[in-house]
Design a protein around this motif. Structure first.
Motif, PDB file in Angstrom:
ATOM      1  N   ALA A  75       0.824  -1.211   0.000  1.00 29.95           N
ATOM      2  CA  ALA A  75       0.000   0.000   0.000  1.00 29.95           C
ATOM      3  C   ALA A  75       0.856   1.258   0.000  1.00 29.95           C
ATOM      4  CB  ALA A  75      -0.930   0.001   1.220  1.00 29.95           C
ATOM      5  N   LEU A  76       2.111   1.157   0.434  1.00 28.36           N
ATOM      6  CA  LEU A  76       3.044   2.285   0.352  1.00 28.36           C
ATOM      7  C   LEU A  76       3.779   2.297  -0.983  1.00 28.36           C
ATOM      8  CD1 LEU A  76       4.715   2.276   3.901  1.00 28.36           C
ATOM      9  CD2 LEU A  76       2.786   3.654   3.117  1.00 28.36           C
ATOM     10  N   ALA A  77       4.227   1.108  -1.410  1.00 24.10           N
ATOM     11  CA  ALA A  77       5.031   1.024  -2.630  1.00 24.10           C
ATOM     12  C   ALA A  77       4.288   1.541  -3.850  1.00 24.10           C
ATOM     13  CB  ALA A  77       5.478  -0.423  -2.848  1.00 24.10           C
ATOM     14  N   VAL A  78       2.980   1.351  -3.889  1.00 28.26           N
ATOM     15  CA  VAL A  78       2.211   1.719  -5.073  1.00 28.26           C
ATOM     16  C   VAL A  78       2.282   3.222  -5.355  1.00 28.26           C
ATOM     17  CG1 VAL A  78       0.028   2.109  -3.839  1.00 28.26           C
ATOM     18  CG2 VAL A  78      -0.006   1.315  -6.211  1.00 28.26           C
ATOM     19  N   TRP A  79       2.539   4.028  -4.328  1.00 30.09           N
ATOM     20  CA  TRP A  79       2.566   5.476  -4.527  1.00 30.09           C
ATOM     21  C   TRP A  79       3.851   5.952  -5.186  1.00 30.09           C
ATOM     22  CZ3 TRP A  79      -1.956   7.494  -4.381  1.00 30.09           C
ATOM     23  CH2 TRP A  79      -2.933   6.929  -3.540  1.00 30.09           C
ATOM     24  N   THR A  80       4.860   5.088  -5.289  1.00 31.45           N
ATOM     25  CA  THR A  80       6.090   5.468  -5.995  1.00 31.45           C
ATOM     26  C   THR A  80       6.161   4.849  -7.381  1.00 31.45           C
ATOM     27  OG1 THR A  80       7.361   3.603  -5.088  1.00 31.45           O
ATOM     28  CG2 THR A  80       7.271   5.619  -3.764  1.00 31.45           C
ATOM     29  N   ARG A  81       5.109   4.156  -7.783  1.00 33.77           N
ATOM     30  CA  ARG A  81       5.110   3.420  -9.052  1.00 33.77           C
ATOM     31  C   ARG A  81       5.351   4.336 -10.256  1.00 33.77           C
ATOM     32  NH1 ARG A  81       5.333   1.806 -13.323  1.00 33.77           N
ATOM     33  NH2 ARG A  81       4.400  -0.035 -14.326  1.00 33.77           N
ATOM     34  N   LYS A  82       4.823   5.546 -10.222  1.00 35.40           N
ATOM     35  CA  LYS A  82       4.921   6.422 -11.389  1.00 35.40           C
ATOM     36  C   LYS A  82       6.296   7.058 -11.547  1.00 35.40           C
ATOM     37  CE  LYS A  82       0.045   7.562 -11.703  1.00 35.40           C
ATOM     38  NZ  LYS A  82      -0.976   8.611 -11.678  1.00 35.40           N
ATOM     39  N   THR A  83       7.169   6.800 -10.595  1.00 33.40           N
ATOM     40  CA  THR A  83       8.516   7.342 -10.699  1.00 33.40           C
ATOM     41  C   THR A  83       9.210   6.869 -11.957  1.00 33.40           C
ATOM     42  OG1 THR A  83       8.717   7.400  -8.289  1.00 33.40           O
ATOM     43  CG2 THR A  83      10.761   7.429  -9.542  1.00 33.40           C
TER      44      THR A  83
ATOM     45  N   LEU B  82      11.913  -0.303 -11.861  1.00 33.11           N
ATOM     46  CA  LEU B  82      12.938  -1.065 -11.154  1.00 33.11           C
ATOM     47  C   LEU B  82      12.849  -0.863  -9.641  1.00 33.11           C
ATOM     48  CD1 LEU B  82      15.425  -2.870 -11.243  1.00 33.11           C
ATOM     49  CD2 LEU B  82      16.832  -0.815 -11.558  1.00 33.11           C
ATOM     50  N   LEU B  83      12.724   0.382  -9.193  1.00 33.49           N
ATOM     51  CA  LEU B  83      12.618   0.643  -7.758  1.00 33.49           C
ATOM     52  C   LEU B  83      11.358   0.007  -7.176  1.00 33.49           C
ATOM     53  CD1 LEU B  83      13.713   4.389  -7.499  1.00 33.49           C
ATOM     54  CD2 LEU B  83      14.984   2.376  -6.751  1.00 33.49           C
ATOM     55  N   TYR B  84      10.272   0.094  -7.901  1.00 34.61           N
ATOM     56  CA  TYR B  84       9.009  -0.499  -7.448  1.00 34.61           C
ATOM     57  C   TYR B  84       9.143  -2.014  -7.315  1.00 34.61           C
ATOM     58  CZ  TYR B  84       4.076  -1.906  -7.672  1.00 34.61           C
ATOM     59  OH  TYR B  84       2.850  -2.470  -7.432  1.00 34.61           O
TER      60      TYR B  84
ATOM     61  N   GLY C 260      12.184   6.232  -4.403  1.00 31.95           N
ATOM     62  CA  GLY C 260      10.938   6.383  -5.137  1.00 31.95           C
ATOM     63  C   GLY C 260      10.210   7.661  -4.783  1.00 31.95           C
ATOM     64  N   ILE C 261      10.286   8.058  -3.519  1.00 37.78           N
ATOM     65  CA  ILE C 261       9.675   9.320  -3.086  1.00 37.78           C
ATOM     66  C   ILE C 261      10.459  10.508  -3.642  1.00 37.78           C
ATOM     67  CG2 ILE C 261       9.184  10.787  -1.091  1.00 37.78           C
ATOM     68  CD1 ILE C 261       8.645   8.254   0.518  1.00 37.78           C
ATOM     69  N   LEU C 262      11.773  10.468  -3.493  1.00 36.36           N
ATOM     70  CA  LEU C 262      12.605  11.603  -3.890  1.00 36.36           C
ATOM     71  C   LEU C 262      12.598  11.822  -5.398  1.00 36.36           C
ATOM     72  CD1 LEU C 262      15.684  11.031  -1.551  1.00 36.36           C
ATOM     73  CD2 LEU C 262      13.879  12.741  -1.289  1.00 36.36           C
ATOM     74  N   TRP C 263      12.493  10.739  -6.156  1.00 36.90           N
ATOM     75  CA  TRP C 263      12.544  10.847  -7.612  1.00 36.90           C
ATOM     76  C   TRP C 263      11.174  10.902  -8.265  1.00 36.90           C
ATOM     77  CZ3 TRP C 263      16.803   6.516  -8.332  1.00 36.90           C
ATOM     78  CH2 TRP C 263      18.023   7.027  -7.881  1.00 36.90           C
TER      79      TRP C 263
ATOM     80  N   PRO D  91       7.012  15.874  -9.634  1.00 42.02           N
ATOM     81  CA  PRO D  91       6.265  16.760  -8.723  1.00 42.02           C
ATOM     82  C   PRO D  91       4.759  16.552  -8.781  1.00 42.02           C
ATOM     83  CG  PRO D  91       8.001  17.971  -9.836  1.00 42.02           C
ATOM     84  CD  PRO D  91       7.968  16.609 -10.475  1.00 42.02           C
ATOM     85  N   GLU D  92       4.218  16.271  -9.975  1.00 40.87           N
ATOM     86  CA  GLU D  92       2.762  16.107 -10.086  1.00 40.87           C
ATOM     87  C   GLU D  92       2.265  14.826  -9.425  1.00 40.87           C
ATOM     88  OE1 GLU D  92       4.598  14.632 -14.012  1.00 40.87           O
ATOM     89  OE2 GLU D  92       4.912  16.211 -12.512  1.00 40.87           O
ATOM     90  N   HIS D  93       3.159  13.904  -9.135  1.00 41.30           N
ATOM     91  CA  HIS D  93       2.785  12.665  -8.471  1.00 41.30           C
ATOM     92  C   HIS D  93       3.380  12.563  -7.067  1.00 41.30           C
ATOM     93  CE1 HIS D  93       1.052  11.381 -12.201  1.00 41.30           C
ATOM     94  NE2 HIS D  93       2.204  11.354 -12.831  1.00 41.30           N
TER      95      HIS D  93
END
Length: 262
Positions: free
Chosen positions: A78-86, A92-94, A158-161, A164-166
């Motif tokens: 549930a946390l990882a999915v929010w970095t998917r669009k990176t 790869l990070l996801y 994933g958060i840092l990269w 901005p829109e996501h």
């Protein structure tokens, strides 16, 4: 467009973080009586006698902590999915988050299997065998931190990269996650100590990692709920923008999504 976003499963999985922490605290302290746990400096006979005395509590704790640890998987997803669009088409990070998360869940389960196995025949088999199983459980609990560090680093990047829109998680949460990794890497030294604060039951060797992980779970769950709410707002705005302005419901949708001046 993400108009098909369904917040209910996200919120359900985020609540599992609380379930995991509560299950482990109840199992760890009142049931297994791990406050404090037996010292690694105890001889095998003394350790076996202690396990026999607390056998039922340890067994109940292991069952509860296995169930609690298992839900770490959906909670982490549930946390990882929010970095998917990176990473667009090449996540790869996801993928690293999910694979290391799966490894971490396996470790959490195996930890309790070793403790349960030690308690199962304590007093019937050789005290040295009981002690070996017991030590294996504790080494997995503290010493096997690398998969968790890989998970944390991948999530933080994933958060840092994230574009901005996501960007739905604040950047400081990524830096906090990386700081925990620097703290946890020192736990590999527990293999060299049988007494003091660097052992697998000492403050630095075990309690610090146990406490900081619990705090991290709480903080990230809170931020996860905020991300879900923010995504709901975005989807409502997108839905309102997609409705033709001459549509009867367009005006009402726009009004519903317009912030009220404070």
């Amino acid at each position: 467009m993400e108009q098909q976003f369904s917040p209910k499963p996200h919120r359900l999985y985020l609540w599992l973080g609380t379930v995991m922490c509560v299950a482990y605290v109840i199992g760890f302290i009142p049931l297994a009586n791990f406050f404090p746990p037996p010292s690694p400096s105890w001889d095998s006979a003394r350790l076996t006698a202690w396990i026999v005395e607390h056998r039922l509590g340890i067994q109940l704790a292991c069952v509860l902590m296995i169930l609690g640890g298992t839900v770490c998987g959906p909670w982490g997803a549930a946390l990882a999915v929010w970095t998917r669009k990176t990473e667009s088409r090449f996540p790869l990070l996801y993928a690293t988050q999910l694979s290391s998360l799966g490894s971490g869940v396996c470790i959490i389960i195996i930890v309790n299997i070793f403790w349960a196995a030690a308690a199962y025949r304590a007093g019937e088999t050789s005290p040295e065998v009981t002690q070996a199983l017991w030590d294996l459980g504790w080494f997995l609990f503290v010493f096997a931190v690398p998969p968790f560090i890989v998970w944390f680093v991948s999530f933080a990047l994933g958060i840092l990269w994230n574009p901005p829109e996501h960007q739905l998680f604040p950047r400081w949460s990524a830096y906090m996650t990386l700081a925990l990794c620097l703290n946890w890497i020192t736990d590999v030294v527990v293999i060299f100590f049988k007494g003091g604060q660097w052992t697998y039951v000492g403050f630095i060797g075990m309690w610090l990692i146990f406490g900081t992980f619990s705090v991290w779970v709480s903080v990230m769950s809170f931020l996860g709920f905020k991300a879900v709410s923010r995504q709901e707002q975005i989807c409502r705005q997108e839905a309102a923008e997609d409705v033709p302005h001459d549509h009867p419901s367009a005006a009402s949708r726009i009004r519903a999504n317009t912030p009220t001046p404070e």
